[in-house]
Design a protein around this motif. Sequence first.
Motif, mmCIF file in Angstrom:
data_model
loop_
_atom_site.group_PDB
_atom_site.id
_atom_site.type_symbol
_atom_site.label_atom_id
_atom_site.label_comp_id
_atom_site.label_asym_id
_atom_site.label_seq_id
_atom_site.Cartn_x
_atom_site.Cartn_y
_atom_site.Cartn_z
ATOM 1 N N PHE A 141 2.086 11.198 3.852
ATOM 2 C CA PHE A 141 1.649 11.675 2.540
ATOM 3 C C PHE A 141 2.672 12.584 1.861
ATOM 4 O O PHE A 141 2.322 13.514 1.142
ATOM 5 C CB PHE A 141 0.299 12.401 2.677
ATOM 6 N N ASP A 142 3.935 12.285 2.082
ATOM 7 C CA ASP A 142 5.031 13.035 1.471
ATOM 8 C C ASP A 142 5.275 12.500 0.057
ATOM 9 O O ASP A 142 5.522 11.313 -0.137
ATOM 10 C CB ASP A 142 6.288 12.883 2.336
ATOM 11 N N GLU A 143 5.213 13.372 -0.927
ATOM 12 C CA GLU A 143 5.405 12.982 -2.318
ATOM 13 C C GLU A 143 6.752 12.298 -2.543
ATOM 14 O O GLU A 143 6.844 11.294 -3.265
ATOM 15 C CB GLU A 143 5.297 14.225 -3.207
ATOM 16 N N CYS A 144 7.811 12.812 -1.906
ATOM 17 C CA CYS A 144 9.142 12.218 -2.078
ATOM 18 C C CYS A 144 9.187 10.802 -1.526
ATOM 19 O O CYS A 144 9.762 9.894 -2.149
ATOM 20 C CB CYS A 144 10.197 13.096 -1.395
ATOM 21 N N LYS A 145 8.573 10.582 -0.358
ATOM 22 C CA LYS A 145 8.534 9.238 0.222
ATOM 23 C C LYS A 145 7.706 8.298 -0.654
ATOM 24 O O LYS A 145 8.037 7.110 -0.794
ATOM 25 C CB LYS A 145 7.956 9.285 1.636
ATOM 26 N N MET A 146 6.626 8.822 -1.243
ATOM 27 C CA MET A 146 5.787 8.015 -2.128
ATOM 28 C C MET A 146 6.607 7.507 -3.317
ATOM 29 O O MET A 146 6.538 6.323 -3.674
ATOM 30 C CB MET A 146 4.605 8.845 -2.628
ATOM 31 N N VAL A 191 0.854 -1.183 0.000
ATOM 32 C CA VAL A 191 0.000 0.000 0.000
ATOM 33 C C VAL A 191 0.893 1.238 0.000
ATOM 34 O O VAL A 191 1.734 1.407 0.890
ATOM 35 C CB VAL A 191 -0.928 0.026 1.232
ATOM 36 N N VAL A 192 0.708 2.074 -1.005
ATOM 37 C CA VAL A 192 1.475 3.326 -1.108
ATOM 38 C C VAL A 192 0.496 4.489 -1.046
ATOM 39 O O VAL A 192 -0.379 4.617 -1.904
ATOM 40 C CB VAL A 192 2.278 3.383 -2.424
ATOM 41 N N HIS A 193 0.617 5.328 -0.016
ATOM 42 C CA HIS A 193 -0.261 6.483 0.085
ATOM 43 C C HIS A 193 0.112 7.525 -0.957
ATOM 44 O O HIS A 193 1.293 7.731 -1.254
ATOM 45 C CB HIS A 193 -0.164 7.121 1.485
ATOM 46 N N TYR A 194 -0.906 8.187 -1.489
ATOM 47 C CA TYR A 194 -0.669 9.278 -2.433
ATOM 48 C C TYR A 194 0.068 10.406 -1.716
ATOM 49 O O TYR A 194 -0.214 10.695 -0.558
ATOM 50 C CB TYR A 194 -2.004 9.780 -2.988
ATOM 51 N N GLY A 195 0.993 11.040 -2.405
ATOM 52 C CA GLY A 195 1.826 12.047 -1.759
ATOM 53 C C GLY A 195 1.540 13.462 -2.216
ATOM 54 O O GLY A 195 1.095 13.694 -3.344
ATOM 55 N N MET A 196 1.813 14.420 -1.329
ATOM 56 C CA MET A 196 1.669 15.844 -1.610
ATOM 57 C C MET A 196 3.038 16.499 -1.730
ATOM 58 O O MET A 196 4.019 16.023 -1.157
ATOM 59 C CB MET A 196 0.915 16.539 -0.461
ATOM 60 N N ASP A 197 3.096 17.603 -2.434
ATOM 61 C CA ASP A 197 4.301 18.429 -2.500
ATOM 62 C C ASP A 197 4.373 19.254 -1.213
ATOM 63 O O ASP A 197 3.687 20.268 -1.073
ATOM 64 C CB ASP A 197 4.249 19.344 -3.723
ATOM 65 N N LEU A 198 5.172 18.817 -0.271
ATOM 66 C CA LEU A 198 5.213 19.455 1.046
ATOM 67 C C LEU A 198 5.954 20.789 1.033
ATOM 68 O O LEU A 198 5.913 21.526 2.017
ATOM 69 C CB LEU A 198 5.842 18.511 2.072
ATOM 70 N N LYS A 199 6.625 21.092 -0.069
ATOM 71 C CA LYS A 199 7.235 22.418 -0.191
ATOM 72 C C LYS A 199 6.208 23.439 -0.666
ATOM 73 O O LYS A 199 6.230 24.595 -0.253
ATOM 74 C CB LYS A 199 8.422 22.368 -1.157
ATOM 75 N N LEU A 200 5.324 23.001 -1.547
ATOM 76 C CA LEU A 200 4.270 23.896 -2.033
ATOM 77 C C LEU A 200 3.230 24.148 -0.953
ATOM 78 O O LEU A 200 2.788 25.283 -0.739
ATOM 79 C CB LEU A 200 3.604 23.287 -3.270
ATOM 80 N N PHE A 201 2.830 23.082 -0.263
ATOM 81 C CA PHE A 201 1.818 23.198 0.788
ATOM 82 C C PHE A 201 2.511 23.116 2.136
ATOM 83 O O PHE A 201 3.006 22.055 2.528
ATOM 84 C CB PHE A 201 0.763 22.098 0.637
ATOM 85 N N HIS A 202 2.560 24.220 2.836
ATOM 86 C CA HIS A 202 3.276 24.284 4.114
ATOM 87 C C HIS A 202 2.558 25.258 5.038
ATOM 88 O O HIS A 202 1.826 26.151 4.592
ATOM 89 C CB HIS A 202 4.727 24.728 3.895
ATOM 90 N N PRO A 203 2.741 25.124 6.337
ATOM 91 C CA PRO A 203 2.050 26.001 7.296
ATOM 92 C C PRO A 203 2.526 27.443 7.203
ATOM 93 O O PRO A 203 3.697 27.713 6.909
ATOM 94 C CB PRO A 203 2.418 25.392 8.661
#
Length: 202
Positions: free
Chosen positions: A184-189, A5-17
């Motif tokens: 949900f880190d895109e790089c880890k995905m 199972v591979v979770h879909y990942g987000m661009d954590l640099k684009l989306f950040h607090p």
Amino acid sequence: APIHVVHYGMDLKLFHPVPRNFDHRIGMMARVVPVKRVYEAVLTVYELRRQGHPFTLTVAGPLGDELEPRYPWAIRELIERLQLQEHVTLLGPVSDPANFYSSIDIFLSNSFWEGQQNALLEAMASGNYCLSHCWGGAEEVLPPEQIFVTDADLQEKLLAYSLLSNAEKATRQARMRQLAEDRFDECKMIEQTLRIIDGVAR
């Protein structure tokens, strides 16, 4: 053969607090169609405001589709009928989702059906406190205390969060970001997918 199972990942640099001051701002990022239950979200805001709680709602996303063009019009009429024009906004499509997430305090996933909702993951990565209706799979994304069944449950959770201290709100927001980084880190995905492919190739 094993199942991976591979979770879909987000661009954590684009989306950040980003820093924000709490102002009772609920946001949804969704096409305004019945499955997203935007109509019900408007009624929730109406009921909370009727009780004296100054929540607002902003919805970003296309207004309806060819299958149900009446739905956004019904919501607009409801907003006018309940005199919520200053408190509920239908933005339509937005070109900068990251900026939208930075403008709200609480992200609401009110759908009765989802796959793996990209907007929810983006909001988590952006450090928004998130609440979700109990669509199948929501429990794989959010902690159980952030999932609701009835609209009364939703109101209760919104009020409980609004009454937290600023420090506790910041802790809850940081928890959302940490969940996004962990799962949900895109790089880890990409790395996980490549490892699986390499393992199969061998």
